[in-house]
Design a protein around this motif. Structure first.
Motif, PDB file in Angstrom:
ATOM      1  N   THR A 106      -2.772  -0.978   2.872  1.00 20.18           N
ATOM      2  CA  THR A 106      -2.620   0.405   3.314  1.00 20.18           C
ATOM      3  C   THR A 106      -1.193   0.902   3.083  1.00 20.18           C
ATOM      4  O   THR A 106      -0.266   0.098   2.923  1.00 20.18           O
ATOM      5  CB  THR A 106      -2.933   0.527   4.818  1.00 20.18           C
ATOM      6  N   PRO A 107      -0.976   2.222   3.096  1.00 22.31           N
ATOM      7  CA  PRO A 107       0.391   2.746   2.948  1.00 22.31           C
ATOM      8  C   PRO A 107       1.338   2.194   4.011  1.00 22.31           C
ATOM      9  O   PRO A 107       2.495   1.906   3.724  1.00 22.31           O
ATOM     10  CB  PRO A 107       0.202   4.254   3.110  1.00 22.31           C
ATOM     11  N   GLU A 108       0.834   2.026   5.258  1.00 21.96           N
ATOM     12  CA  GLU A 108       1.701   1.510   6.323  1.00 21.96           C
ATOM     13  C   GLU A 108       2.253   0.135   5.975  1.00 21.96           C
ATOM     14  O   GLU A 108       3.432  -0.143   6.173  1.00 21.96           O
ATOM     15  CB  GLU A 108       0.930   1.436   7.650  1.00 21.96           C
ATOM     16  N   TYR A 109       1.378  -0.716   5.467  1.00 23.07           N
ATOM     17  CA  TYR A 109       1.832  -2.054   5.087  1.00 23.07           C
ATOM     18  C   TYR A 109       2.774  -1.988   3.888  1.00 23.07           C
ATOM     19  O   TYR A 109       3.803  -2.657   3.842  1.00 23.07           O
ATOM     20  CB  TYR A 109       0.628  -2.942   4.737  1.00 23.07           C
ATOM     21  N   MET A 110       2.406  -1.187   2.901  1.00 30.04           N
ATOM     22  CA  MET A 110       3.173  -1.182   1.658  1.00 30.04           C
ATOM     23  C   MET A 110       4.587  -0.643   1.839  1.00 30.04           C
ATOM     24  O   MET A 110       5.483  -0.978   1.081  1.00 30.04           O
ATOM     25  CB  MET A 110       2.436  -0.389   0.580  1.00 30.04           C
ATOM     26  N   ILE A 111       4.794   0.203   2.853  1.00 29.28           N
ATOM     27  CA  ILE A 111       6.148   0.711   3.090  1.00 29.28           C
ATOM     28  C   ILE A 111       6.819  -0.024   4.251  1.00 29.28           C
ATOM     29  O   ILE A 111       7.876   0.380   4.727  1.00 29.28           O
ATOM     30  CB  ILE A 111       6.157   2.227   3.363  1.00 29.28           C
ATOM     31  N   GLY A 112       6.189  -1.113   4.721  1.00 29.58           N
ATOM     32  CA  GLY A 112       6.825  -1.944   5.720  1.00 29.58           C
ATOM     33  C   GLY A 112       6.655  -1.498   7.148  1.00 29.58           C
ATOM     34  O   GLY A 112       7.379  -1.952   8.032  1.00 29.58           O
ATOM     35  N   CYS A 164       9.846  -3.294   1.907  1.00 24.38           N
ATOM     36  CA  CYS A 164      10.958  -2.566   2.516  1.00 24.38           C
ATOM     37  C   CYS A 164      10.454  -1.224   3.016  1.00 24.38           C
ATOM     38  O   CYS A 164       9.306  -0.849   2.781  1.00 24.38           O
ATOM     39  CB  CYS A 164      12.098  -2.387   1.520  1.00 24.38           C
ATOM     40  N   HIS A 165      11.324  -0.510   3.707  1.00 18.41           N
ATOM     41  CA  HIS A 165      10.906   0.732   4.347  1.00 18.41           C
ATOM     42  C   HIS A 165      10.958   1.945   3.423  1.00 18.41           C
ATOM     43  O   HIS A 165      10.298   2.937   3.674  1.00 18.41           O
ATOM     44  CB  HIS A 165      11.787   1.017   5.575  1.00 18.41           C
ATOM     45  N   ARG A 166      11.756   1.877   2.397  1.00 19.81           N
ATOM     46  CA  ARG A 166      11.928   3.073   1.570  1.00 19.81           C
ATOM     47  C   ARG A 166      12.229   2.676   0.130  1.00 19.81           C
ATOM     48  O   ARG A 166      12.926   1.706  -0.122  1.00 19.81           O
ATOM     49  CB  ARG A 166      13.081   3.927   2.116  1.00 19.81           C
ATOM     50  N   GLY A 167      11.681   3.430  -0.805  1.00 16.46           N
ATOM     51  CA  GLY A 167      11.999   3.220  -2.208  1.00 16.46           C
ATOM     52  C   GLY A 167      11.321   2.026  -2.847  1.00 16.46           C
ATOM     53  O   GLY A 167      11.776   1.556  -3.887  1.00 16.46           O
ATOM     54  N   CYS A 168      10.244   1.529  -2.233  1.00 17.21           N
ATOM     55  CA  CYS A 168       9.555   0.368  -2.806  1.00 17.21           C
ATOM     56  C   CYS A 168       8.147   0.699  -3.277  1.00 17.21           C
ATOM     57  O   CYS A 168       7.468  -0.162  -3.835  1.00 17.21           O
ATOM     58  CB  CYS A 168       9.486  -0.772  -1.796  1.00 17.21           C
TER      59      CYS A 168
END
Length: 361
Positions: A278-284, A305-309
């Motif tokens: 999910t997007p939540e997992y993919m952005i940490g 990571c939280h941003r830019g990944c």
């Protein structure tokens, strides 16, 4: 005598009176001039201020419309052109227990942007779902069989020359079809290619495949190569169709053995565009830590990571619930923050390919 004195006196006072009059007039004129100059200065300042405000509003308007002015053209509707140029048949794997929930949500959201879509299940339904019914037992162990059977059915029952690519997804996959077409646009559908989130089985780079949950696309030629060499070969079974194993790994192993090209689907910054979570997992921001298997199986070095990944031009996410399907549909297509720019590099690339020009600025 009196008259004479008055005449003389008037002559004596006349210069003084005239001086007073002239002085008063000069003072009044100076006051008027100062007032006029002051008003004029204020007018000039106000005019300059209005001009500055007008300039600021214009600049704000330019910034607000930056994406439209710099990334699009009055003569070019990118999504419409992509829809015509990259024709996709979507095969969505589901089962009877999900017809009324996940499958219906997919049918009402992203699947509408496929050139054609069909759901793959084992039982009929009264719901308004385009359904491909296969004679297969609905178990996880049979997913490989269900997958190659659906590809075989599609080639037999649809005119594949009407499509350039076949996109396979699960009923809990959300696909941004415009971005998927952007990835596929440079590819020749008559060359055998395979596109998705590249994995390596148990960390072995010599065993590549594409994540099934994230969805994957086969070119028209890749599908025909697979069917002729593996599914419809009466003497050989190079892809072990009866083996009970993960469908994504089995298909990847088969296509690799048949010489199908595995495409690197990352964007111009090296960020992934197909996501198995999910997007939540993919952005940490997931409720749980990133699964360890992501680090083991991801073909390219993976960093949470939280941003830019995560690519701004992402094409898919997995494990999307029925409610989340509608939420993502609204956030992507039902609203738009003012002034937010589209992914510039990828959009310019699409414009170049669509226009057949290398000099688009």
């Amino acid at each position: 005598m009196v008259v004479g004195m008055a005449t003389v006196g008037s002559r004596k006072w006349l210069p003084l009176i005239c001086g007073l009059i002239v002085g008063a007039m000069a003072t009044h004129f100076a006051h008027l001039t100062t007032k006029m100059l002051g008003d004029g200065a204020r007018v000039m300042v106000n005019a300059a201020g209005s001009q500055m405000r007008s300039q600021q509003l214009t600049e704000m308007g330019n910034q607000t419309n930056a994406s439209r002015k710099s990334l699009s053209s009055p003569q070019l509707d990118i999504p419409a052109e992509l829809y015509k140029r990259v024709r996709i048949l979507c095969l969505i794997i589901t089962h009877p227990g999900n017809y009324a929930t996940r499958a219906t949500a997919v049918n009402n959201t992203w699947a509408r942007r496929c050139n054609r879509h069909v759901f793959v299940g084992s039982q009929p339904t009264n719901l308004s779902l385009p359904l491909m019914r296969l004679n297969v037992t609905e178990t996880h162990d049979n997913l490989w069989q269900k997958t190659w059977m659906s590809l075989d059915y599609a080639e037999k029952n649809f005119d594949l020359d009407q499509f350039d690519f076949i996109f396979k997804a699960d009923d809990d996959t959300f696909a941004v079809m415009e971005n998927l077409r952007l990835i596929l646009l440079p590819l020749n559908p008559d060359r055998p290619s395979f596109v998705g989130r590249k994995f390596k089985y148990s960390g072995d780079a010599n065993k590549p495949y594409m994540s099934g949950g994230a969805g994957y696309a086969l070119s028209r030629r890749a599908l025909r190569t697979f069917l002729s060499a593996a599914v419809r070969n009466p003497k050989l079974d190079p892809c072990q169709r009866q083996l009970r194993h993960s469908e994504d790994f089995m298909l990847g192993s088969c296509l690799k053995g048949l010489g199908v090209e595995f495409i690197d689907s990352r964007d111009s910054s090296g960020l992934e565009r197909f996501h198995p979570l999910t997007p939540e997992y993919m952005i940490g921001w997931g409720a749980m830590p990133m699964p360890k298997w992501m680090h083991t199986f991801n073909y390219f070095k993976f960093k949470a990571c939280h941003r830019g990944c995560v690519s701004k031009a992402s094409a898919t996410f997995h494990y999307i619930s029925q409610i989340e399907m509608y939420k993502m549909e609204f956030l992507l297509y039902g609203m738009s923050p003012i002034g937010v720019r589209l992914p510039e590099t990828e959009t310019r690339q699409a414009m170049k390919l669509l226009r057949g020009s290398k000099d688009i600025k």
